[in-house]
Design a protein around this motif. Structure first.
Motif, short mmCIF file in Angstrom:
data_model
loop_
_atom_site.label_atom_id
_atom_site.label_comp_id
_atom_site.label_asym_id
_atom_site.label_seq_id
_atom_site.Cartn_x
_atom_site.Cartn_y
_atom_site.Cartn_z
N GLU A 24 60.91 17.11 38.12
CA GLU A 24 60.28 15.98 37.43
C GLU A 24 59.77 16.43 36.07
O GLU A 24 59.56 17.62 35.84
N PRO A 25 59.61 15.49 35.15
CA PRO A 25 59.11 15.85 33.82
C PRO A 25 57.73 16.52 33.90
O PRO A 25 56.92 16.21 34.77
N GLU A 27 55.11 16.35 31.90
CA GLU A 27 54.33 15.67 30.86
C GLU A 27 52.95 16.29 30.68
O GLU A 27 52.45 16.38 29.56
N ASP A 28 52.33 16.72 31.77
CA ASP A 28 50.98 17.26 31.67
C ASP A 28 50.95 18.60 30.93
O ASP A 28 49.88 19.07 30.54
N ARG A 30 53.06 19.15 28.18
CA ARG A 30 53.65 18.94 26.84
C ARG A 30 52.72 19.41 25.72
O ARG A 30 53.14 20.13 24.82
N ASP A 31 51.45 19.01 25.75
CA ASP A 31 50.53 19.39 24.67
C ASP A 31 50.32 20.90 24.62
O ASP A 31 50.30 21.49 23.54
N ARG A 34 53.52 22.53 23.15
CA ARG A 34 53.60 22.33 21.70
C ARG A 34 52.57 23.19 20.97
O ARG A 34 52.84 23.71 19.89
N GLU A 52 62.87 22.01 23.47
CA GLU A 52 61.62 21.54 24.07
C GLU A 52 61.84 20.42 25.07
O GLU A 52 61.30 20.44 26.18
N LYS A 53 62.64 19.43 24.71
CA LYS A 53 62.83 18.28 25.60
C LYS A 53 63.40 18.70 26.95
O LYS A 53 62.95 18.24 27.99
N LEU A 56 60.89 20.57 29.18
CA LEU A 56 59.83 19.74 29.75
C LEU A 56 60.36 18.63 30.66
O LEU A 56 59.57 17.99 31.36
N ASP A 57 61.66 18.40 30.65
CA ASP A 57 62.24 17.37 31.52
C ASP A 57 63.57 17.89 32.08
O ASP A 57 64.61 17.76 31.44
#
Length: 106
Positions: A24-25, A27-28, A30-31, A34, A52-53, A56-57
């Motif tokens: 699963e992505p 998302e938590d 991502r920050d 980066r 990156e994409k 993270l996914d």
């Protein structure tokens, strides 16, 4: 159960551990990811800043995947190579490139 079969196969192939995670992505993260890229905090591993994409996914890398299988393998070398001429070789660099070794086993 299929997970038990996969773990048994991983052990036979010499992996130290085998685990599973939902595909699963992230998302938590991502920050944080980066921020690490922006601050150049990847310990001289610039390739980690690419794609990156996909990092993270996982669905962007392998559409439809439901589970990520993770394996680990110790590359600890019990014996030190004697330091000569005032240089020391890191233990992880003693044997065959672990990337190739793991890839062959996977």
């Amino acid at each position: 159960m299929i997970r038990t079969s996969i773990r048994d196969a991983a052990a036979r192939l010499g992996f130290s551990q085998c685990g599973f995670a939902r595909c699963e992505p992230l998302e938590d993260l991502r920050d944080l990811y980066r921020s690490l890229v922006a601050d150049d905090r990847f310990a001289s591993l610039p390739y980690l800043a690419r794609y990156e994409k996909q990092r993270l996914d996982p669905d962007l890398l392998l559409p439809g995947a439901r589970t990520v299988i993770c394996v680990t393998m110790s590359y600890f070398q019990p014996r030190l190579i004697p330091a000569e001429n005032n240089f020391i070789i890191s233990r992880y660099a003693y044997g065959r490139d672990y990337h190739k070794l793991m890839q062959d086993r996977i």
